[in-house]
Design a protein around this motif. Sequence first.
Motif, PDB file in Angstrom:
ATOM      1  N   LEU A  27       0.840  -1.191   0.000  1.00 14.09           N
ATOM      2  CA  LEU A  27       0.000   0.000   0.000  1.00 14.09           C
ATOM      3  C   LEU A  27       0.877   1.243   0.000  1.00 14.09           C
ATOM      4  O   LEU A  27       1.968   1.265   0.581  1.00 14.09           O
ATOM      5  CB  LEU A  27      -0.915   0.014   1.225  1.00 14.09           C
ATOM      6  N   CYS A  28       0.378   2.275  -0.689  1.00 19.08           N
ATOM      7  CA  CYS A  28       1.132   3.512  -0.828  1.00 19.08           C
ATOM      8  C   CYS A  28       0.661   4.529   0.201  1.00 19.08           C
ATOM      9  O   CYS A  28      -0.520   4.889   0.233  1.00 19.08           O
ATOM     10  CB  CYS A  28       0.965   4.072  -2.251  1.00 19.08           C
ATOM     11  N   TYR A  29       1.586   4.983   1.046  1.00 17.85           N
ATOM     12  CA  TYR A  29       1.309   6.022   2.031  1.00 17.85           C
ATOM     13  C   TYR A  29       2.137   7.260   1.672  1.00 17.85           C
ATOM     14  O   TYR A  29       2.968   7.717   2.447  1.00 17.85           O
ATOM     15  CB  TYR A  29       1.640   5.544   3.433  1.00 17.85           C
ATOM     16  N   CYS A  30       1.934   7.760   0.435  1.00 17.30           N
ATOM     17  CA  CYS A  30       2.653   8.951  -0.006  1.00 17.30           C
ATOM     18  C   CYS A  30       1.806  10.182   0.264  1.00 17.30           C
ATOM     19  O   CYS A  30       0.695  10.101   0.807  1.00 17.30           O
ATOM     20  CB  CYS A  30       3.020   8.845  -1.488  1.00 17.30           C
ATOM     21  N   THR A  80       5.467  12.832  -5.562  1.00 19.47           N
ATOM     22  CA  THR A  80       5.097  12.860  -4.160  1.00 19.47           C
ATOM     23  C   THR A  80       6.241  12.335  -3.301  1.00 19.47           C
ATOM     24  O   THR A  80       7.215  11.797  -3.811  1.00 19.47           O
ATOM     25  CB  THR A  80       3.837  12.010  -3.909  1.00 19.47           C
ATOM     26  N   THR A  81       6.109  12.492  -2.000  1.00 22.39           N
ATOM     27  CA  THR A  81       7.082  11.987  -1.041  1.00 22.39           C
ATOM     28  C   THR A  81       6.415  10.963  -0.139  1.00 22.39           C
ATOM     29  O   THR A  81       5.185  10.926  -0.006  1.00 22.39           O
ATOM     30  CB  THR A  81       7.669  13.127  -0.190  1.00 22.39           C
ATOM     31  N   TRP A  82       7.209  10.160   0.525  1.00 20.07           N
ATOM     32  CA  TRP A  82       6.697   9.091   1.384  1.00 20.07           C
ATOM     33  C   TRP A  82       6.432   9.648   2.788  1.00 20.07           C
ATOM     34  O   TRP A  82       7.279  10.319   3.376  1.00 20.07           O
ATOM     35  CB  TRP A  82       7.704   7.960   1.438  1.00 20.07           C
ATOM     36  N   LEU A  83       5.227   9.359   3.314  1.00 19.80           N
ATOM     37  CA  LEU A  83       4.858   9.774   4.657  1.00 19.80           C
ATOM     38  C   LEU A  83       4.859   8.609   5.641  1.00 19.80           C
ATOM     39  O   LEU A  83       5.273   8.755   6.781  1.00 19.80           O
ATOM     40  CB  LEU A  83       3.467  10.428   4.652  1.00 19.80           C
ATOM     41  N   GLY A  84       4.395   7.442   5.196  1.00 16.54           N
ATOM     42  CA  GLY A  84       4.263   6.309   6.094  1.00 16.54           C
ATOM     43  C   GLY A  84       2.886   6.271   6.721  1.00 16.54           C
ATOM     44  O   GLY A  84       2.140   7.266   6.716  1.00 16.54           O
ATOM     45  N   LYS A  95      -5.168  10.914  -2.581  1.00 21.03           N
ATOM     46  CA  LYS A  95      -5.958   9.726  -2.893  1.00 21.03           C
ATOM     47  C   LYS A  95      -5.326   8.447  -2.385  1.00 21.03           C
ATOM     48  O   LYS A  95      -5.881   7.367  -2.566  1.00 21.03           O
ATOM     49  CB  LYS A  95      -6.176   9.622  -4.402  1.00 21.03           C
ATOM     50  N   CYS A  96      -4.152   8.554  -1.808  1.00 23.43           N
ATOM     51  CA  CYS A  96      -3.465   7.358  -1.313  1.00 23.43           C
ATOM     52  C   CYS A  96      -3.690   7.244   0.194  1.00 23.43           C
ATOM     53  O   CYS A  96      -3.791   8.264   0.896  1.00 23.43           O
ATOM     54  CB  CYS A  96      -1.978   7.424  -1.632  1.00 23.43           C
ATOM     55  N   PRO A  97      -3.789   6.002   0.740  1.00 23.16           N
ATOM     56  CA  PRO A  97      -3.584   4.732   0.027  1.00 23.16           C
ATOM     57  C   PRO A  97      -4.866   4.234  -0.637  1.00 23.16           C
ATOM     58  O   PRO A  97      -5.964   4.553  -0.202  1.00 23.16           O
ATOM     59  CB  PRO A  97      -3.156   3.787   1.143  1.00 23.16           C
ATOM     60  N   LYS A  98      -4.696   3.440  -1.702  1.00 21.35           N
ATOM     61  CA  LYS A  98      -5.824   2.793  -2.351  1.00 21.35           C
ATOM     62  C   LYS A  98      -6.076   1.432  -1.700  1.00 21.35           C
ATOM     63  O   LYS A  98      -5.210   0.875  -1.032  1.00 21.35           O
ATOM     64  CB  LYS A  98      -5.540   2.623  -3.840  1.00 21.35           C
ATOM     65  N   LYS A 105       7.537   3.892  -9.057  1.00 21.50           N
ATOM     66  CA  LYS A 105       7.140   4.549 -10.303  1.00 21.50           C
ATOM     67  C   LYS A 105       5.908   5.428 -10.084  1.00 21.50           C
ATOM     68  O   LYS A 105       5.806   6.531 -10.628  1.00 21.50           O
ATOM     69  CB  LYS A 105       6.859   3.481 -11.353  1.00 21.50           C
ATOM     70  N   HIS A 106       4.979   4.939  -9.289  1.00 27.64           N
ATOM     71  CA  HIS A 106       3.781   5.714  -8.961  1.00 27.64           C
ATOM     72  C   HIS A 106       4.145   7.019  -8.262  1.00 27.64           C
ATOM     73  O   HIS A 106       3.637   8.092  -8.611  1.00 27.64           O
ATOM     74  CB  HIS A 106       2.879   4.840  -8.081  1.00 27.64           C
ATOM     75  N   MET A 107       5.049   6.967  -7.298  1.00 21.60           N
ATOM     76  CA  MET A 107       5.467   8.178  -6.593  1.00 21.60           C
ATOM     77  C   MET A 107       6.206   9.131  -7.525  1.00 21.60           C
ATOM     78  O   MET A 107       6.046  10.358  -7.429  1.00 21.60           O
ATOM     79  CB  MET A 107       6.354   7.809  -5.408  1.00 21.60           C
ATOM     80  N   LYS A 108       7.009   8.590  -8.437  1.00 18.10           N
ATOM     81  CA  LYS A 108       7.757   9.446  -9.359  1.00 18.10           C
ATOM     82  C   LYS A 108       6.810  10.161 -10.313  1.00 18.10           C
ATOM     83  O   LYS A 108       6.984  11.345 -10.613  1.00 18.10           O
ATOM     84  CB  LYS A 108       8.769   8.605 -10.129  1.00 18.10           C
TER      85      LYS A 108
END
Length: 857
Positions: free
Chosen positions: A50-53, A79-83, A57-60, A72-75
């Motif tokens: 799961l993406c926590y950026c 976006t940046t990673w939050l956790g 709209k994240c996470p899906k 690739k999705h973040m690029k």
Amino acid sequence: MPRSCKECGLEFDNKNIHDAHWKKCVKTVSFVSHTGQEVTVDRHANGTFLCYCSHPKCPKEVGFATVDALGKHMKNLKTTWLGPEKKASAEGRAESSGQTPALEIDIGNPQMSAGTIHTPKMPAGMVQDETMRSPSLTGHDDASMKSPQAGIEACKEEVAMASPNSPSPRSPMAMQVQSLMSLVPPPPHDSQVPQAEPSSAEGVESHLIHHPYLDGLNMMVNVELRFLICQLCEEGIAPTAGRAHLVNKHAELLPMFDQDRFDSITMQLQVATSLPNIVGPRSRVHGLAVFDAMACDSCTVVYTKQKKMRAHHGSKHGDLPIPQHWRSCKAQRMKPEGAGTVRQLWEVATQARAGEDSRERALADKLLGELEEQLKTVRVPKDNRLVSPWLLTTRWHEWARWLRKPTEELRAMVALPRPSLPEEEHYKTLVETIELYFEEAVTMIDSTDELVLQRLNSPDPVKGISNTPFHRHQHDGTLKKYMHPVICFITMLLRDLWMIPDANMVILKLDDMLQEPAPEQSHILAQLHAMLLKVWTTPWSKSKYHIVPDPTESCLALLTLNRDGSFKSTKEVTTLIAKFEYCMRLTFLREIRARASAGDIEVDEEAACDALQPWFTEKNYSTFARLRSLQHRASAISFSTMALPSIWWTDTEAWSTLSFKGNHVAFTDVCKIFKDVEEALVATWENKVLKGLELRADYEQVVDDPSNKDVGYSFLFDPRNSCFQDRACLVRAVVRGHGPFANFLVQREDELVWNRAALRGWLQDYAELQKLLLMRAEMLSGAPSRGTELTAMLYRNTQARDTRNLMVFGKHVTLLGQYSKMSALTCQDKLIPHALDALTGDILIQNLALARPFAEI
């Protein structure tokens, strides 16, 4: 060898299956995002990440199958990673502060403009609130939008939380705001609420269709052209090739692939059955990779390499001069490999800068065009400090300026013969004649006295006669490369008469002979020899008006002239001079042999060599001496000049990224190359060479005697290595028709006949294995060797060379390089060991023990 999973302990015999299992079994994975941020993500219970950026709209609900797809999705969204923790706290703060994306509402204008609904005017005395925003959608990306009335009701519920200054939902002011909302006239039942203007990240996603199942396969659909795109490879995929793409590039995703479900979803999304044929220039096709490229000014062709652009210009626009440079642009293509037009690049059109007037662009283009005209001729700075030391000593730039001709015309003077032009149609056999002339001279080396050859190879008699005689090259194709500048030199003399009155008659006679319908080959060779001897045995003197009087030096200067009017570096000049010197020695060798065989008993090879020695030695008034002088100066400048670095480390702490000639290179990308080559090597050996048969020569320790000089010796034939004695395992499998080898031998009228098509296909796969082995040895075995050194290696001693190139020192399989580019000059070999890594060394031994006997049959 069996491999065990580090997470669950299961063992696998096949490396690819082990890697695919491990990628699904591992619980926690770390990677570096596009911003350099180190991200650690846990696998969800559903098997995805799961993406926590920072994207709203994240996470899906459905995550990503691999961390590569997540990165690739973040690029793409920048976006940046939050956790999980920071993401939850950020959403909590947004809810408490009322910071939610919304639509604006205008109660005074029933006709809402596209994408906006204006804010209602607040009553007098009421605190002006911030712009109200609609709540963001949660859940799936493809969740349907609410109806207009539902959207307005949602705004009613959230209006009180629009800002920190908003009143309590139960206060009178809040009730008053809600009553104002009731004044909004409902839109027609069939109308839709326009969407708000998307952000940059949402704008990219609006051009692409995401589906939960396709996201799990790292695929998406382009909205405009309706074709599938791989998110990781950034290339188009035909629906019929979806599974094949996963097999070739993403084998770890195969367990998630269901052909019926895949076909149903692609049909539901109206995906085109074939990839579109796109012609540029056009706007960017979203989802495909964008490359830096160069465009042809005469057509719409686009290439990423200058070499291909030059070849295109020569074949399609040969009547036009080659541009100094090509226009830079951005380009895309459907796929990096494949047949037809899928690999063809097209230009990505860029919009004009805002506020730029067409008249301003026209004026700028005119000024740049004038500058381009100035660069078509060689420029000579008035300040010598702006001139390189090499040009100061040769004055070639002044001589080129004195000719008063465009650079392209000067370069055309020393171009290879062009029989396609009407004025050079009679030169169609000139190249073959010159090659025959020097090939005959090379054959005379074997029958010439050794002392004469030593004197030919001694440019400075003051230092004594060299012990190394003049000899032919070790590689047969080297002679043609050495003849190239001499062919240009002879063609230059035939194209234009130079200020050499004594030699012009000889040159004209050769030109007349070439124009005859059926000239005699021997006569042309004799006239060619007379012309070269005349030019190279004439002393040339400088004058006020002739800075470069020697036609050989003139040809050398023009050969070093670049398209932009500059001259090649001294490092490149020394190679051309060496080629001229070698061919000049061959010409003097022909003359020595011709004088010795003329029938005069008083003239032998030694006497002929004495007469011609001033013309092929230094410190004389000769062309050869002039070239040797230039060679010494060019070598001194090359050795004393420090070259600028081609590598610059951009990461000076971890040393993980660098800039190579301006291109960004990450160490992780280099490691990925090694990994991909390793996987290709193992797959080629197991699936293509052995074709799935479980054959192996088991060994623990290999015995090898490096000092053994016996013909045919190798550790493979050492009787102490009993594991290599049975080298016919694969041959027996082929003869017996085991597995995929069943069609290699076919029976025709009670006789076994080889299936040549199957044999040819196997040999092509075997050649692919050899290429991958050499590539691994080149990249992972210390300092890289030259290609000619790497492809001239023996795995056992022969009658002509008693030192093999493959040895085993302890536990290290070693390639022992011997041939080098200096071997032809020094007549000596150098021993350069290259230790192979464990995988490459093992497959090399298995190859020689099992597959090589069948390949040699």
